[in-house]
Motif scaffolding. Structure first.
Motif, PDB file in Angstrom:
ATOM      1  N   ASP B 300     103.796  78.459  95.046  1.00  0.00           N
ATOM      2  CA  ASP B 300     103.487  78.176  93.374  1.00  0.00           C
ATOM      3  C   ASP B 300     102.177  79.231  93.185  1.00  0.00           C
ATOM      4  N   PRO B 301     102.560  80.162  92.257  1.00  0.00           N
ATOM      5  CA  PRO B 301     101.532  81.319  92.055  1.00  0.00           C
ATOM      6  C   PRO B 301     100.202  80.542  91.530  1.00  0.00           C
ATOM      7  N   ASN B 302     100.461  79.471  90.461  1.00  0.00           N
ATOM      8  CA  ASN B 302      99.107  79.089  89.923  1.00  0.00           C
ATOM      9  C   ASN B 302      98.096  78.298  91.364  1.00  0.00           C
ATOM     10  N   GLN B 303      98.935  77.859  92.349  1.00  0.00           N
ATOM     11  CA  GLN B 303      98.180  76.986  93.091  1.00  0.00           C
ATOM     12  C   GLN B 303      97.806  78.197  94.273  1.00  0.00           C
ATOM     13  N   GLU B 304      98.440  79.138  94.472  1.00  0.00           N
ATOM     14  CA  GLU B 304      97.910  80.173  95.170  1.00  0.00           C
ATOM     15  C   GLU B 304      96.611  80.865  94.801  1.00  0.00           C
ATOM     16  N   LEU B 305      96.522  81.027  93.405  1.00  0.00           N
ATOM     17  CA  LEU B 305      95.116  81.126  92.566  1.00  0.00           C
ATOM     18  C   LEU B 305      94.141  80.368  93.012  1.00  0.00           C
ATOM     19  N   ILE B 306      94.417  79.138  93.085  1.00  0.00           N
ATOM     20  CA  ILE B 306      93.384  77.970  93.508  1.00  0.00           C
ATOM     21  C   ILE B 306      92.950  78.568  94.951  1.00  0.00           C
ATOM     22  N   GLY B 307      94.161  78.497  95.895  1.00  0.00           N
ATOM     23  CA  GLY B 307      93.928  78.509  97.281  1.00  0.00           C
ATOM     24  C   GLY B 307      93.024  79.900  97.699  1.00  0.00           C
ATOM     25  N   LEU B 308      93.109  81.099  97.079  1.00  0.00           N
ATOM     26  CA  LEU B 308      92.415  82.408  96.984  1.00  0.00           C
ATOM     27  C   LEU B 308      91.069  81.754  96.398  1.00  0.00           C
ATOM     28  N   GLY B 309      90.966  81.384  95.395  1.00  0.00           N
ATOM     29  CA  GLY B 309      89.766  81.041  94.465  1.00  0.00           C
ATOM     30  C   GLY B 309      88.892  80.295  95.693  1.00  0.00           C
ATOM     31  N   ALA B 310      89.464  79.273  96.418  1.00  0.00           N
ATOM     32  CA  ALA B 310      88.802  78.456  97.255  1.00  0.00           C
ATOM     33  C   ALA B 310      88.265  79.379  98.224  1.00  0.00           C
ATOM     34  N   SER B 311      89.179  80.366  98.715  1.00  0.00           N
ATOM     35  CA  SER B 311      88.840  81.091  99.956  1.00  0.00           C
ATOM     36  C   SER B 311      87.657  82.013  99.681  1.00  0.00           C
ATOM     37  N   ASN B 312      87.601  82.487  98.426  1.00  0.00           N
ATOM     38  CA  ASN B 312      86.382  83.219  98.203  1.00  0.00           C
ATOM     39  C   ASN B 312      85.032  82.461  97.873  1.00  0.00           C
ATOM     40  N   LEU B 313      85.391  81.283  97.349  1.00  0.00           N
ATOM     41  CA  LEU B 313      84.197  80.487  97.186  1.00  0.00           C
ATOM     42  C   LEU B 313      83.544  80.137  98.673  1.00  0.00           C
ATOM     43  N   ALA B 314      84.494  80.012  99.467  1.00  0.00           N
ATOM     44  CA  ALA B 314      84.008  79.556 100.939  1.00  0.00           C
ATOM     45  C   ALA B 314      83.407  80.873 101.518  1.00  0.00           C
ATOM     46  N   ALA B 315      84.049  82.033 101.209  1.00  0.00           N
ATOM     47  CA  ALA B 315      83.249  83.521 101.725  1.00  0.00           C
ATOM     48  C   ALA B 315      82.054  83.191 101.352  1.00  0.00           C
ATOM     49  N   ALA B 316      81.738  82.969  99.951  1.00  0.00           N
ATOM     50  CA  ALA B 316      80.458  83.292  99.365  1.00  0.00           C
ATOM     51  C   ALA B 316      79.340  82.093 100.220  1.00  0.00           C
ATOM     52  N   ILE B 317      79.908  80.924 100.209  1.00  0.00           N
ATOM     53  CA  ILE B 317      79.034  79.833 100.898  1.00  0.00           C
ATOM     54  C   ILE B 317      78.640  80.201 102.374  1.00  0.00           C
TER      55      ILE B 317
END
Lengths: 586, 586
Positions: B300-317
């Motif tokens: 699901d491309p839109n859920q993939e956006l959320i998945g990658l978004g969460a990954s980058n937020l986690a990278a920041a934290i």
């Protein structure tokens, strides 16, 4: 031949005779009378001394007569371009300084160069990206800003700014310093001009004046208002009572000169020059084509670019500022019978004469008179009906009008028009990235195939025909993949998929790869992929690709032939339970 | 239901069992071994301390396991995004400073926020505007820049810059200061890595090792090279001989923290964050979809956006920097049998363990080893064959590749990709503003109508059928007017014009006004205007317009029906000399 294309004067000049001369002279007199107050007023609107408006009404008209193709277009200072000049130059220099004037000249030079280059390289299509809704929104917003900017001149207060909020703030801050004498002159001028426009003609007709004479008197009305307020100013010493007057104006025409170059200023003016060029061109070409169509004449848009470019270069050399074809004056010029571009050259002679004779008197002219002239001129630009028409036709077009209108009012002319163009292009791209598609079936009794959801049509089990209503390119390539995948998933038992390509006008490389991906997935499922109604230019491109070489199905001339071929193949080796449906197709 | 969409883990987590656990664990071990040297190397490429690469390989993987939909995608630091991070952050702070590291964290935060918002608002289509040619050109250019940037690390000289000319200049300036010990380590590492990739597997097979064991040894090869050069460095005190070592690295994982906000830095990072987000997303989704298709899974491309978004937020934290799905590691993960996103979470545990255990030893690791790792990894990115394929298919696609490739090499990653996207969109707009059009006639024996210039077709005198191959909108509205006017002028004696609208997918307000203008001109010439094959969505829009109400001709379902209707009308009142041609049509 080549020479005549670039110098249309060589063409119409040959056929010039006494009759066209008379027509042109009459038109020139009327346009000159109209242009005198307008040119003074628009120069003030551009933040320039009023005489610059006269300068911009001499050489540019001669240049257009040589290079232009429209017999009716009246080139010179116009309201919207004057406003845009003020906005562009106002960022770089203070009004009234030598830098301001030379930046305006540089702007004309740049605009002239751009227009000429666009004409020589036949880039007129750039103007097509200004959609009608965007232009309408822009012109209406410009009219409102211009009218508001003149409130200060009518009240005798100082106002500043090139956006509605700036002007409104400025007016409300200085409203206490109203000069009542200025207000009186302004109100009189406004009332007289309104009366002249709305009522004078009927009034004169009632007195039994011939129609032609009445028309000329009406056209001369604004000049009469100029003289009247000038006289009032002189007799009652309005200058001494704090009424802003035009003041001393250098007599005669300026020496021809090239504007001084300054790299920084030039860079800052590049974008405004481009926007002014395109806006000016679009406005001119619309008027010119409308008027030409009435006489079954033809306008060459690329030569018009050269004509307007030459006019602006001439404006720069002659100490003016950016010019273009004015709507109202062109219509008057046409109605007055202008037969060739020579009418413009005669107008130039008229303005040159006026510049020599009038300048001594102009000192006493109240600026409020010119403000009133501008307000009357721009009120015709304001037209909100486009909002309603756009709303009724399409919300996307409405959005383009609204964004341009509000953007121009709040953020200024350049930002407003850029937002409008950007929004229209984004809407177009967004739409084409999410194309409409339809599953199609046969309209009974015909060889025509239409959307199953809109028409009563026959379909064949096991065969899925999809019509994609868009050229296939990178922005919708992935969408196409999803579409076919989902449709195939929803139709188990498929043996054939036909992509009906009647609306596919191009297939770019990204889309080709998507087609290959679709083909691969369908092959895995043992479903054959066909294309139908592929157009010549698309077929030329596909020829020789791997995709075509390995296609599991075939390319069919028409959708109907695709269905016939699939049916024939099935008859040859029928799948269980399919035979009984074939009757539908043949 | 809603919850499961946003937390796919709730879906696959239910079906988790001992078998999937085993598969995921095996895959995690292999990916962990591969990721250790890569994460250190890519962090150096991004201009960050090597341990940041490890940090970016822990929390982001856990976040993706919760929110991601691909069972095979291996998230973490990747080469291209590391290069883009260096380019973006390098403009704001000097490498090695605290500001640099915190800007990289902020970049991950911004990118994470953008991706998440794009996912929540289903804006995944934005990524479609990166065409395949543009991505190919960009990736190839990035590979070249990255490989060149590592030359300094392999030679032990200082290099600077994020474009090819900058790097080349920098290398040529410092080529005199080569450190021969560094060169020796670098050359050995490069040679070993190359041999491991190309030959080790065959060699092991020849020794009769089982295929599975051989594969694991090959995957572990780079880690072996790391240990070997580390040992060399320790035994021969390479640090004392001027070889750059990784140096002291803080042991353990960093505290969770939020990056410090700075409005100016944030503003400067907005555009880079957007570009990194889109590039990262496009790369991830391509790999994820390719791998999912092999197992008939759906992404699901839109859920993939959320998945990658969460990954980058986690990278920041977690003190990392921007991450995305890596191509090579995902393929390895897939081949190793990763059955669910949990494999990523296990990899995270592996990296966390390695971070705790390895850091004391890393101090002695020569940076040249990491440079060699990067060079080997990015060589697979460089692929010039796209240039040839694009050239053969379409010059426009070739232009897009070439502009992106050359732009990225010479002007940097952000400018390069922007130029490529801009050029593709301009080409598309230009083409659609100058649409293809064809005069059509009947294919004998069918109800199908095609281009008279490409097919042997029958036409009827007095009737002009034009098929316009494009949606009608502002950019081609004027073109349409010219087209019809010229065609009509070239065909005297016309009674009917039929616009065949099978390829017209939309008519905007500007085009509607052009149609009205065309209709007006044709009416003046007593020529009737018909439309045929108007699609449902277009018809919906036209319904209720003035144009339709006053249309001189009719709207016909198909082109053939239009021709029949015109013929019938003529039979009823035949014009002189037309009757004999009617046989062709019926």
């Amino acid at each position: 031949m080549q020479l005549k294309t670039y110098f249309p004067i060589l063409d119409w000049g040959r056929r010039y005779n006494r009759q066209t001369l008379t027509s042109d002279l009459v038109a020139a007199v009327i346009v000159t009378i109209m242009l005198i107050p307008q040119s003074l007023a628009y120069a003030l609107l551009a933040g320039l001394p009023p005489e610059v408006g006269l300068y911009a009404s001499v050489l540019p008209l001669v240049a257009y007569a040589i290079f232009g193709t429209s017999s009716a277009l009246a080139v010179g200072p116009v309201a919207v371009v004057s406003l845009m000049t003020a906005a562009a130059v106002g960022r770089l220099a203070a009004e009234g300084t030598a830098d301001y004037a030379s930046a305006a000249i540089l702007l004309a030079l740049l605009s002239g160069a751009m227009l000429t280059v666009m004409g020589l390289f036949r880039l007129g299509f750039i103007a097509n990206f200004l959609s009608h809704p965007v232009i309408s929104g822009f012109i209406t917003a410009s009219g409102i800003i211009i009218a508001t900017s003149q409130v200060g001149g009518l009240l005798g207060i100082k106002t500043e700014g090139h956006t509605l909020p700036q002007l409104a703030m400025s007016i409300s801050e200085n409203i206490g310093t109203v000069n009542w004498n200025t207000l009186a002159v302004g109100a009189l001028a406004l009332a007289l001009l309104l009366w002249i426009r709305l009522d004078l003609k009927n009034w004169l007709n009632r007195f039994g004046l011939p129609k032609g004479v009445a028309t000329i008197i009406v056209r001369a009305g604004p000049v009469f208002v100029v003289f009247l307020t000038m006289a009032w100013s002189a007799v009652f010493d309005l200058g001494g009572k704090g009424v802003a007057l035009v003041g001393q104006v250098p007599q005669g025409l300026p020496m021809l000169s090239l504007p001084s170059f300054n790299a920084d200023t030039m860079q800052a003016l590049l974008l405004p020059a481009l926007i002014i060029s395109v806006i000016g061109f679009v406005e001119s070409i619309s008027v010119a084509q409308t008027l030409a169509a009435k006489r079954r004449e033809r306008i060459d848009p690329n030569q018009e670019l050269i004509g307007l470019g030459a006019s602006n270069l001439a404006a720069a050399i002659g100490g003016g500022y950016p010019v273009t074809g004015g709507f109202a004056r062109s219509v008057v010029n046409f109605d007055a019978g202008a037969a060739t571009p020579a009418a413009g050259a005669f107008t130039a002679i008229g303005i040159a004469g006026a510049t020599l004779l009038l300048t001594p008197f102009l000192a006493m002219l109240p600026k409020a008179t010119l403000a009133a002239t501008i307000v009357l001129a721009v009120l015709t630009l304001v037209d909100f009906s486009i909002l309603k028409r756009a709303w009724n036709y399409s919300k996307a077009d409405f959005a383009a009008v609204a964004i341009t209108l509000v953007g121009t009012l709040l953020l200024g002319v350049e930002v407003g028009i850029s937002l409008g163009v950007g929004a229209s292009i984004l809407v177009f791209l967004y739409r084409s990235s999410q194309p409409h598609a339809a599953v199609v079936g046969q309209v009974p009794g015909t060889e025509h195939y239409r959307n199953v959801e809109r028409h009563r049509v026959d379909t064949v089990p096991g065969v899925l025909s999809i019509r994609i209503d868009e050229s296939l390119y990178f922005a919708n390539a992935r969408y196409l993949e999803d579409l076919v995948t989902n449709q195939v998933a929803a139709n188990p038992g498929l043996t054939d998929v036909v992509l009906m390509c009647s609306a596919v006008n191009a297939i770019d490389m990204s889309a080709l790869e998507s087609l290959e991906a679709i083909h691969g997935r369908l092959s895995d499922l043992k479903v054959r992929l066909h294309l139908s109604e592929v157009k010549g230019p698309v077929m030329d491109r596909l020829a020789g690709t791997e995709f075509l070489a390995h296609l599991s199905g075939q390319i069919h001339l028409s959708q109907h032939q695709a269905m016939l071929a699939i049916a024939e193949r099935r008859l040859a080796r029928p799948a269980p339970g399919v035979r009984e449906h074939l009757g539908v197709m043949i």
